[in-house]
Motif scaffolding. Structure first.
Motif, short mmCIF file in Angstrom:
data_model
loop_
_atom_site.label_atom_id
_atom_site.label_comp_id
_atom_site.label_asym_id
_atom_site.label_seq_id
_atom_site.Cartn_x
_atom_site.Cartn_y
_atom_site.Cartn_z
N ARG A 181 5.69 -0.62 3.97
CA ARG A 181 6.50 0.58 3.81
C ARG A 181 5.73 1.82 4.27
NH1 ARG A 181 10.97 2.01 0.97
NH2 ARG A 181 11.10 -0.07 0.04
N VAL A 230 -0.44 4.26 -1.27
CA VAL A 230 -0.71 2.88 -1.64
C VAL A 230 -1.98 2.81 -2.49
CG1 VAL A 230 -1.16 0.54 -0.80
CG2 VAL A 230 0.38 2.05 0.47
N THR A 288 5.17 7.49 0.81
CA THR A 288 4.59 6.31 0.18
C THR A 288 3.07 6.35 0.25
OG1 THR A 288 6.51 4.93 0.64
CG2 THR A 288 4.44 3.80 0.20
N ARG A 293 4.24 -2.73 0.00
CA ARG A 293 3.90 -1.31 -0.02
C ARG A 293 3.13 -0.91 1.24
NH1 ARG A 293 0.40 -0.65 -4.46
NH2 ARG A 293 0.52 -2.81 -5.10
N GLU A 306 6.99 -3.71 -6.41
CA GLU A 306 6.71 -4.26 -5.09
C GLU A 306 5.28 -4.76 -5.03
OE1 GLU A 306 9.06 -2.20 -1.51
OE2 GLU A 306 7.74 -0.84 -2.58
#
Length: 229
Positions: free
Chosen positions: A188, A164, A162, A185, A180
């Motif tokens: 996560r 961002v 992930t 985020r 999301e």
């Protein structure tokens, strides 16, 4: 692992070193949305780590704007001033790294690139890295995949799944049924970094024995480990 001295005949107690997370922000303004994103990512990782294990967690934020002149001097002289040398040491010795840049001309900033140009291309080998970026519009979000991931792949770091990106409108949005929101985020990405660190795959300062420490983990299990509710 170090130990505390004990009285004769008594075993020494192990001292567990704290986990160290370093967040690098290449924001130029003050206040800076880039710094804010770096702080929130580090906070999310720290919160998850403290919830899952009893080791202490140290977080260090490095603002490159304060090192801009030192970076330029090092590039032309080859000799880092003390503050820059310490920042490089913090990055290379961290257990986990968060790297955040503003988007300039469809890529990371020159200051961001200049700093990581000063790091030996083997110094980040295997280190887990969360990459993130800020920009005025969501149209620049692919900078994470087209610029930042290749940079850290060259540096042999392990970039987490992930990444961002925070556009201006993301800061006040909670997302919708298709996307999301930024807080989700951030959680996560921070959770993925925490999962790697607690899984023992980020021992950048611990000795490793090839063939013994490098357990092969099935891809499906890795995905399951990183899945957050």
């Amino acid at each position: 692992m170090s130990t505390t001295p004990g009285t004769p005949g008594t075993p020494t107690l192990p001292i567990t070193e704290p986990l160290r997370i370093v967040a690098v922000s290449a924001g130029l303004s003050s206040p800076s949305s880039t710094r804010l994103l770096a702080e929130r990512l580090a906070g999310a990782a720290r919160e998850r780590l403290l919830a899952e294990q009893d080791r202490t967690v140290e977080v260090r934020l490095i603002e490159l704007r304060n090192l801009a002149v030192d970076i330029a001097n090092h590039l032309v002289t080859g000799f880092p001033p003390a503050a820059l040398d310490e920042a490089i040491k913090e990055v290379t010795e961290a257990d986990g790294l968060i790297a955040v840049s503003p988007v300039f001309t469809a890529s990371y900033s020159g200051l961001f690139k200049s700093f990581f140009d000063l790091i030996d291309n083997t110094a980040l080998t295997g280190k887990p890295v969360v990459v993130a970026a800020t920009g005025g519009t969501a149209r620049h979000s692919l900078v994470l995949e087209h610029a930042m991931r290749p940079l850290f792949a060259y540096l042999r770091a392990s970039v987490l799944p992930t990444s961002v990106y925070a556009a201006s409108e993301d800061w006040g949005s909670s997302g919708d049924e298709y996307t999301e929101g930024l807080p989700s985020r951030i959680r996560r990405a921070g959770g993925e970094l925490a999962a790697v660190l607690t899984g023992g795959r980020a021992a950048s300062r611990a000795p490793r024995t090839l063939g013994l420490d490098d357990e092969v983990i099935p891809f499906e299990q890795q995905l399951a480990d990183l899945r957050l509710d």
